[in-house]
Scaffold this active site. Sequence first.
Site, short mmCIF file in Angstrom:
data_model
loop_
_atom_site.label_atom_id
_atom_site.label_comp_id
_atom_site.label_asym_id
_atom_site.label_seq_id
_atom_site.Cartn_x
_atom_site.Cartn_y
_atom_site.Cartn_z
N LYS A 73 -14.33 70.34 -62.07
CA LYS A 73 -13.36 69.23 -62.12
C LYS A 73 -12.26 69.67 -63.08
CE LYS A 73 -13.06 64.22 -62.59
NZ LYS A 73 -11.85 64.13 -63.42
N ASP B 295 -8.90 69.53 -65.23
CA ASP B 295 -8.29 68.43 -65.97
C ASP B 295 -6.78 68.57 -65.95
OD1 ASP B 295 -8.33 66.15 -67.38
OD2 ASP B 295 -8.91 67.05 -69.30
N CYS C 168 9.12 73.43 -101.10
CA CYS C 168 8.60 74.46 -100.20
C CYS C 168 7.54 75.29 -100.93
CB CYS C 168 9.73 75.35 -99.73
SG CYS C 168 9.15 76.81 -98.87
N CYS D 66 11.84 73.44 -94.73
CA CYS D 66 12.52 74.06 -95.84
C CYS D 66 13.79 74.66 -95.25
CB CYS D 66 11.64 75.17 -96.44
SG CYS D 66 12.58 76.19 -97.57
N LYS E 163 -19.70 64.63 -65.35
CA LYS E 163 -18.88 65.00 -66.51
C LYS E 163 -19.69 65.77 -67.55
CE LYS E 163 -15.34 62.52 -67.36
NZ LYS E 163 -13.91 62.72 -67.31
N TYR F 4 -8.24 71.16 -53.95
CA TYR F 4 -9.63 70.71 -53.85
C TYR F 4 -9.89 69.77 -52.68
CZ TYR F 4 -7.79 66.70 -56.48
OH TYR F 4 -7.05 65.63 -56.90
N CYS G 240 9.21 79.02 -101.46
CA CYS G 240 10.39 79.32 -102.29
C CYS G 240 10.68 78.24 -103.33
CB CYS G 240 11.61 79.55 -101.43
SG CYS G 240 12.26 78.04 -100.70
N GLU H 274 -17.79 72.17 -57.24
CA GLU H 274 -16.61 72.88 -57.76
C GLU H 274 -16.25 72.27 -59.11
OE1 GLU H 274 -13.05 71.67 -55.20
OE2 GLU H 274 -14.69 70.53 -54.35
N CYS I 292 14.70 81.28 -98.55
CA CYS I 292 13.24 81.17 -98.51
C CYS I 292 12.67 82.44 -97.92
CB CYS I 292 12.81 79.96 -97.67
SG CYS I 292 11.03 79.83 -97.54
S1 IVH Z 1 -11.84 65.22 -55.34
C1 IVH Z 1 -12.07 61.64 -52.85
N1 IVH Z 1 -12.14 67.45 -56.69
O1 IVH Z 1 -10.30 63.99 -60.54
C2 IVH Z 1 -12.16 62.66 -53.90
N2 IVH Z 1 -10.93 65.70 -57.71
O2 IVH Z 1 -11.38 61.10 -60.54
C3 IVH Z 1 -10.92 62.81 -54.65
N3 IVH Z 1 -10.04 66.26 -59.92
O3 IVH Z 1 -7.71 62.23 -58.99
C4 IVH Z 1 -10.85 63.81 -55.67
N4 IVH Z 1 -10.80 68.32 -59.98
O4 IVH Z 1 -7.16 64.40 -60.12
C5 IVH Z 1 -11.64 66.21 -56.69
N5 IVH Z 1 -12.46 69.50 -57.72
C6 IVH Z 1 -11.95 68.27 -57.72
C7 IVH Z 1 -11.21 67.78 -58.82
C8 IVH Z 1 -10.72 66.48 -58.77
C9 IVH Z 1 -10.11 67.39 -60.61
C10 IVH Z 1 -9.37 65.02 -60.36
C11 IVH Z 1 -8.35 64.49 -59.40
C12 IVH Z 1 -8.77 63.10 -59.05
C13 IVH Z 1 -9.72 62.77 -60.14
C14 IVH Z 1 -10.76 61.83 -59.58
#
Ligand code: IVH
Length: 671
Positions: A118, A120, A410, A428, A316, A228, A413, A116, A433
């Site tokens: 990750k 942010d 400015c 300004c 990542k 998640y 103007c 899935e 203006c």
């Molecule tokens: S699982 C034991 N799944 O990433 C597993 N984390 O570095 C715990 N995060 O604190 C996290 N998307 O804030 C998981 N699909 C996802 C995620 C996710 C973002 C973040 C989360 C966590 C950090 C872990």
Amino acid sequence: MGSNHNRLRAAELRKLIEHHNYRYYVLDSPEISDAEYDELFDELMRLEKEHPELVTPDSPTQRIGAPPLAKFPSHKHSIPMMSLNKVTTRDEFLEFDKRVRGLIGGEGGPIEYTIEPKYDGLAVALIYRNGVFETAATRGDGVTGEEVKENLKTIKNIPLRLIGKNPPELLEVRGEVIIAKADFEKFNKQRSEAGLELFANPRNMAAGSLRQLDSGITAQRPLRFIGYGIGETKGIPLDGHFETMNLVRRFGIPISSYLKKFTNTDDLIAYYERILGERDSFDFDIDGIVIKVNSYEQQAIAGVLSRSPRWAVAWKFPAVQKTTIVEKIEVQVGRTGTLTPVAHLKPVQVGGVTVSRSTLHNEQEIERKDIRVGDTVVVQRAGDVIPEIVTVIVEKRPSGTRKFAMPEKCPVCGSAVQRVEGEVAVRCVSLYCKAQLVEKIFHFASRGAMDIEGLGYKTVEALIEKGFVKDVADLYLLPTRKTEILEMERMGEKSFNNLVASLERSKKRELPRLIFALGILGVGETTANLLAQHFGTLERLMKAGEEEFSQARGIGPVIARSVYRFFSDKNNLAVIRKLEKLGVEFQEGEHPSEGPLKGKTFVLTGTLEAYTRTQAQKIIEQLGGHVTSSVSKKTDFVVAGADPGSKLDKARTLGVKVLDENGFTKLVGRQ
Ligand code: IVH
């Protein structure tokens, strides 16, 4: 209509709205239009307004925030919230896979992985008991977080009640609070125009929004939740992550639509590459993908390290960066007079998109990075939509470049710019203006504001050029200049008549729109609504002292100062009087006396736990009621806290209804 009928209809509306929330936010497949949804919502609001006793704490109308807190209570996670180990290359991922296989061995059968995105944002845990949203907390240090229940209650895609007849006894869902890239951009743009400090990225904005002690402010931020994982649960089957998350989704909690399960590592890698390729088209910032062993049994065998599990890894994405050259730095002037430097770049492809401009935000930002015309710079779209200059490659700087300096005049103007202490923005402030005037008038006439048709950008520019319009009030003098206006380009008899009719109609706009139209620094549509609700009339708003704003819900000190300053300015007051003289009606908007507690008189006695006197009074007033100091036959409710005084006795003698704190909370719908 009978009260039973109303009760049933309110319950039905809540059910319908919950259902459509689920279709919209979780399944991403709405069955009705936004307008039809709004109709249902409005009907429920109306019903609850007329019959406050029908308001339930989990009603979808209750996502407006609660009274501010002094500090967040702490919350201990019954199962620690862990973080993830990271890999960045295919080889590192294959090593992880090998390690997992070594740990689990043949014992648990073949290994299935889930994958899935990750997201942010910020990790939080939501706790549902018997299907009802009970509390929520941030991750904190993983063991103890902060209880941010009220803030999370304002997030529209978090259900306040789970779907289905047999909810589990306990369900803790963990996930990420995020902000869509488009919402972030829109919000920052407004802040930039208002000269307010910008959020660096959606993640920072999500974090900042979640940490508000006043959940009324959080309610105005476009936060989303995406689940998640789970924490503590009671009463659900626990086979594997994939199955459980799908169950969570059926309960009405959003999860990633990209969640998939694989047995074959090559397929998994191919899916990673697909998501990597599509990352820019995601609504949200993602900085990688998360791979987890699916079976809970196998997870237990693999075990955990001190802070992270051995059965999961974050793969990542590489950051999307390119180098290019700054060709020019242009300074733009916005509606509120804020000067914003923008870098013109030699066009370059970054993550599949051509980048040729980048906002430099403000003077400090350029100063900090020392960006100069001619510099070779690293630009980044790390998932962000707005490309940003990360750094200057100083070694490549040609000779003879000069440090950038914000102009003292400015660029539009020519009048001297101003710096306000404590603010990053350079402005300004000239009343004449043109850049601002065009923007101001255009804003005044825009859809969400006074909605005056027939005033396109070019027309407004021309009207200013000819000297017909020097401030927004002058628009209402245009009907008296028929002959001159008909001489203008793009203005025939018909369009002139339409403009006149439209101007006439605009004189009757509701108060929130008028407030919004004035273009006060930092006051968008939502804030305008809050101000209208709190003050009820423009007159009262104009006369309010700075400290009165701090009592209005959702209004922070920065906006309070800005509104106060706006109405302290003689020129602004003159324009407002002129508007009034020319027939613009300063209608009462949603006057507090129009709320669900309309006409009800309250007396407060004793100490309440969750509210100060002022807060309780504010809440009553916001709902249309009012508070007096002594009990009489005319009193509708006496709210009695701990150690009540003689007022309680008097209420009993007179047979006035007495509410304890619980009863009060129920009545105002804030449990
Ligand atoms: S699982 C034991 N799944 O990433 C597993 N984390 O570095 C715990 N995060 O604190 C996290 N998307 O804030 C998981 N699909 C996802 C995620 C996710 C973002 C973040 C989360 C966590 C950090 C872990």
